[in-house]
Design an enzyme around this catalytic site. Structure first.
Site, PDB file in Angstrom:
ATOM      1  N   SER A   1      13.421  18.685   4.444  1.00 31.79           N
ATOM      2  CA  SER A   1      13.047  18.165   3.334  1.00 31.79           C
ATOM      3  C   SER A   1      11.666  18.277   2.827  1.00 31.79           C
ATOM      4  CB  SER A   1      13.439  16.642   3.412  1.00 31.79           C
ATOM      5  OG  SER A   1      13.559  15.895   2.316  1.00 31.79           O
TER       6      SER A   1
ATOM      7  N   LYS B   1      17.130  17.374 -13.922  1.00 36.76           N
ATOM      8  CA  LYS B   1      15.685  17.274 -14.528  1.00 36.76           C
ATOM      9  C   LYS B   1      14.923  16.939 -12.999  1.00 36.76           C
ATOM     10  CE  LYS B   1      12.800  13.892 -16.920  1.00 36.76           C
ATOM     11  NZ  LYS B   1      12.700  12.772 -17.865  1.00 36.76           N
TER      12      LYS B   1
END
Length: 438
Positions: A98, A141
């Protein structure tokens, strides 16, 4: 023959070299979740490396990820660092997942140890530990913003942005071999010593476009430690510590409210609760965990008031245990309150809350032992004859009182106080009261 020794020149040359014994390599560690305290530590470490003219800042990393704001803060300081930065996913079994994946690819040198992995960098929107359902437009987005951020430094670092983006779009993770073959990292090495050996004499291109040659022959490896303040703050934001502080805070304030004037529990509880609130500001807290802890508190109080045969107490223990487990666990932090700490804190808390509440309820049934109310039911001795409906004198607890009885009572007889009105007692013969009780 006379020799002159310029101390200032010697110190200056030593600082330039980083160490009088060899080039200085300052080691920093990212071990655990990426959060603001750790970001401040990395920022200060890179600044210290620049002040000490280190040849290299080495960040060893093992992280499941963390907060995006903290990650971006670290990356911004890595990109503008005056000292070359190497990020090394180590030891074997470690990961740069991550947020750690972004940090790895932002460095001047990206390296991994055998048996490590990196990637799975899809952004996760979490509110209070809850992951809301978002529409496809918002998801694109968020992903596009993350991909643009990743490309902004991977391309200039000469790494493979197309493959790196799949860690975002497909949540892909890569072994050290796959990352090397995909041209996302520079080296796979088994130890820090081997990494420094392979980097010695290597030419690297900095983020600003300049090219430098690393000189790391016989390096002096120094570890940049967390400051005392950072260690304290880093301890506070650990899930186990947060849960213990939360429990102690609630218990301390509860003790103060149920036993006013003790003071110490209220002071300690207030401090612990403020520390817990400080930690809650940094950690992704699951609101369901907080509600379960509040529900457990209600169960414990009701257990003291109602004869539930332990059902409410057991429900409170289960509710608090689940609240502890759910409190911090979220997609941003795979860790949470450990089961051992949850059990060790829950059971004593349950016993103390039930015990304190029962003391409070029992105290309400106690007979008043001060003031006029204490005289009601007390026995006294007649000092001056009590005529029916007329005042006399009696002695109660060594004190003389004006008294009145509904029937005559001779001197020396025992009477029982029925009520108090001002400075006058209303009594009846003790034998009459005893007969009425029979």
């Amino acid at each position: 023959m006379r020799f002159s020794f310029d101390t200032n020149s010697f110190l200056a040359s030593s600082r330039t070299a980083g160490s009088p014994f060899g080039p200085l390599v300052l080691e920093l560690r990212i071990d655990g979740d990426v959060e603001p305290i750790l970001a401040a530590y990395i920022d200060e470490g890179l600044a210290d490396a620049a002040r000490r003219n280190a040849a290299l800042a080495l960040i060893t990393m093992d992280t499941p990820g963390g907060l995006s704001d903290s990650m971006k803060d670290m990356i911004q300081h890595i990109l503008v660092s005056k000292v070359p930065v190497a990020v090394y996913v180590s030891p074997t079994g470690a990961r740069g997942a991550s947020a750690g994946f972004y940090i790895l690819l932002s460095a001047d040198i990206a390296a991994m140890a055998p048996g490590t992995h990196a990637g799975a960098a899809s952004p996760v929107l979490a509110i209070g530990g809850y992951v809301p359902q978002i529409d496809e437009v918002l998801r694109r987005k968020i992903n596009n913003d993350a991909m643009a951020f990743l490309r902004s430094f991977t391309e200039r670092r000469g790494r493979n942005p197309v493959l790196a983006e799949t860690a975002i779009t497909e949540s892909k993770a890569f072994t050290e071999k796959e990352a090397l073959e995909g041209k996302m990292i520079d080296l796979v090495v088994s130890s820090t010593e081997e990494l420094l050996k392979q980097l010695d004499g290597r030419q690297i291109k900095r983020f600003d476009g300049t090219t430098i040659k690393l000189s790391l022959a016989h390096p002096v490896l120094k570890t940049f430690e967390l400051s005392t303040r950072q260690k304290f703050l880093n301890r506070i934001v650990q899930p186990d510590f947060l849960f213990v502080m939360l429990i102690l805070g609630v218990l301390g304030l509860y003790t103060e409210f149920t036993h006013p004037g003790v003071v110490v529990p209220g002071v300690v509880g207030g401090i612990c609760l403020l520390l817990a609130l400080f930690a809650l500001n940094f950690l992704p807290v699951n609101l369901a965990g907080l509600f379960l802890i509040a529900l457990a508190m209600a169960f414990f109080i009701l257990e003291a008031k109602m004869p539930s045969h332990g059902v409410l107490a057991v429900g409170g223990v289960v509710s608090m245990f689940l609240g502890a487990i759910f409190l911090i666990r979220s997609p941003l932090t795979p860790g949470g309150v450990s089961i051992r700490v949850a059990i060790a804190a829950t059971l004593p808390f349950a016993v103390l809350v039930v015990f304190l509440m029962r003391l409070v309820l029992r105290s309400r049934k106690w007979k008043t032992v001060t003031g006029k109310e204490e005289l009601i039911g007390a026995q006294g001795v007649v000092v001056k004859l009590l005529q029916s409906g007329a005042e006399g004198m009696i002695q109660v607890h060594g004190e003389l009182w004006r008294a009145e009885s509904s029937q005559p009572v001779q001197e020396g007889k025992t009477v029982k106080v029925l009520r108090v009105e001002g400075l006058k007692l209303y009594v009846e013969p003790a034998d009459v009261a005893a007969s009425a009780m029979k």
